[in-house]
Motif scaffolding. Structure first.
Motif, short mmCIF file in Angstrom:
data_model
loop_
_atom_site.label_atom_id
_atom_site.label_comp_id
_atom_site.label_asym_id
_atom_site.label_seq_id
_atom_site.Cartn_x
_atom_site.Cartn_y
_atom_site.Cartn_z
N LYS A 62 0.84 -1.19 0.00
CA LYS A 62 0.00 0.00 0.00
C LYS A 62 0.88 1.25 0.00
N PRO A 84 -0.21 4.81 6.05
CA PRO A 84 -1.66 4.74 5.82
C PRO A 84 -2.34 5.99 6.32
N SER A 107 -6.44 1.32 12.01
CA SER A 107 -7.70 0.61 12.22
C SER A 107 -8.59 1.31 13.23
N ALA A 157 -10.12 4.43 11.69
CA ALA A 157 -11.13 4.11 10.69
C ALA A 157 -12.43 3.63 11.35
N HIS A 162 -16.09 2.55 -0.66
CA HIS A 162 -14.65 2.59 -0.39
C HIS A 162 -14.15 4.03 -0.44
N ALA A 163 -12.99 4.26 0.11
CA ALA A 163 -12.40 5.59 0.13
C ALA A 163 -11.96 6.01 -1.27
N VAL A 214 -12.92 7.70 4.42
CA VAL A 214 -13.26 6.36 4.91
C VAL A 214 -14.56 5.90 4.26
N GLU A 220 -13.34 0.29 4.49
CA GLU A 220 -12.30 0.71 5.43
C GLU A 220 -12.83 0.70 6.86
N ARG A 267 -13.11 -2.92 8.08
CA ARG A 267 -11.78 -3.47 8.39
C ARG A 267 -11.28 -2.93 9.72
N GLY A 268 -11.60 -1.66 9.98
CA GLY A 268 -11.20 -1.09 11.26
C GLY A 268 -11.97 -1.69 12.42
N ASP A 308 -13.07 -8.04 1.78
CA ASP A 308 -13.08 -7.27 0.53
C ASP A 308 -14.48 -7.26 -0.06
#
Length: 316
Positions: free
Chosen positions: A35, A80, A84, A87, A117-118, A124, A128, A131-132, A141
């Motif tokens: 990333k 990033p 997490s 987010a 998605h961002a 965010v 995202e 996932r956080g 995903d």
């Protein structure tokens, strides 16, 4: 004298491929892993042989196998934007909107106004945030996408094999996606199938648009009237393909644009519905039906029509 080591640059990494990554292309694996590293730089280190698989050179399209060891050279990665915890902050309200979850997949009732998605000014998105909220999940995903202004059933994969299987179902038309939409005008007759190709373009304003075009990609939708309200019709739209803005463009092509659509809609119709309290696109992903990618069980998941939409129907 040895040059000083920049602490911001990591050391060489060796990553062993497990079953969840088996079958993935090497370049896609690197893009997902590194990333913040530009794709151009990733392909450059591949060409130069700095990335090794089992101590040998490998092409970008090499399919990884379980047990492969990938050597990743030292690379600077942009930090990033959010960790997490950051987010997840403020998104705990998403958890009660999970309609279904097991070890392989998750279905969320996405609210309108939240991007999936961002990007494009969005710090965010839903993926995202989730996932956080689930930092222990090794993989999460999007299996497909919904427009920011569309609410309803959104499918996510929790393993790479599940993601690939869900993509195959979508690609082969083995997943049933039903939407509810309020469209302009009184619908005449019964159900109608629309098989009209669509093509993306960017006009001078830079805003992405989709239009009917003979040179576009094949797109098929089935329109089934549910309830007529005089100047409007509540419609079920079954997407038999999954093109960008498909329901919206096909509805407009039929002369029955979706209420609240500020891109393909009817301004006067939108103005009338706004007076009734409509403050968003009246498009809701109401139902998903498919075979579970692992167990094969029949999945039938529904998201109820949001109050802000059912309230408009009550006023019609």
């Amino acid at each position: 004298m040895k040059p000083a080591v920049d602490p911001a640059t990591p050391a060489v990494r060796y990553v062993e491929i497990d079953e969840s990554r088996a079958g993935q292309r090497l370049d896609n694996f690197l893009i997902a892993t590194l990333k913040g590293v530009p794709k151009s730089h990733i392909y450059r280190i591949l060409r130069k042989g700095e990335v090794r698989v089992n101590k040998g050179r490998a092409r970008p399209d090499y399919r990884l196998e379980a047990g492969d060891v990938v050597r990743i050279p030292p690379l600077r990665q942009s930090p990033p934007k959010l960790d997490s915890a950051e987010a997840a902050e403020g998104f705990a309200w998403l958890l009660p909107r999970i309609l279904y979850e097991d070890d392989d997949l998750m279905v969320v009732n996405k609210p309108a106004g939240l991007a999936v998605h961002a990007g494009s000014g969005v710090a965010v998105g839903l993926i995202e945030a989730l996932r956080g909220l689930r930092p222990e999940a090794p993989f999460l995903d999007l299996a497909h996408r919904l427009d920011r202004d569309t609410s309803g059933c959104l499918l996510l994969a929790k393993t790479r094999p599940a993601l690939l299987a869900l993509h195959r179902l979508l690609r082969e038309g083995d997943m049933e996606k039903r939407y509810l939409a309020l469209v302009a005008g009184t619908w005449r007759g019964g159900q109608r199938e629309v098989d009209v190709a669509l093509e993306k373009n960017r006009p001078r304003s830079g805003e992405r648009m989709v239009e009917v075009s003979e040179t576009g990609k094949q797109a098929t939708s089935l329109f089934v009237p549910h309830q007529r309200y005089g100047s409007a019709t509540l419609m079920e739209i079954r997407l038999l393909t999954g093109r960008t803005h498909q329901a919206r463009v096909h509805a407009a092509h039929l002369g029955h644009p979706i209420a609240g659509d500020d891109k393909y809609g009817d301004r006067e119709f939108n103005r009338r519905l706004h007076k009734l309290g409509l403050r968003r696109l009246f498009l809701h992903a109401a139902r998903l039906r498919f075979a579970h990618p692992v167990s094969g069980d029949k999945m039938d998941l529904e998201a109820p029509l949001p109050d802000e939409l059912s309230g408009v129907l009550a006023k019609l």
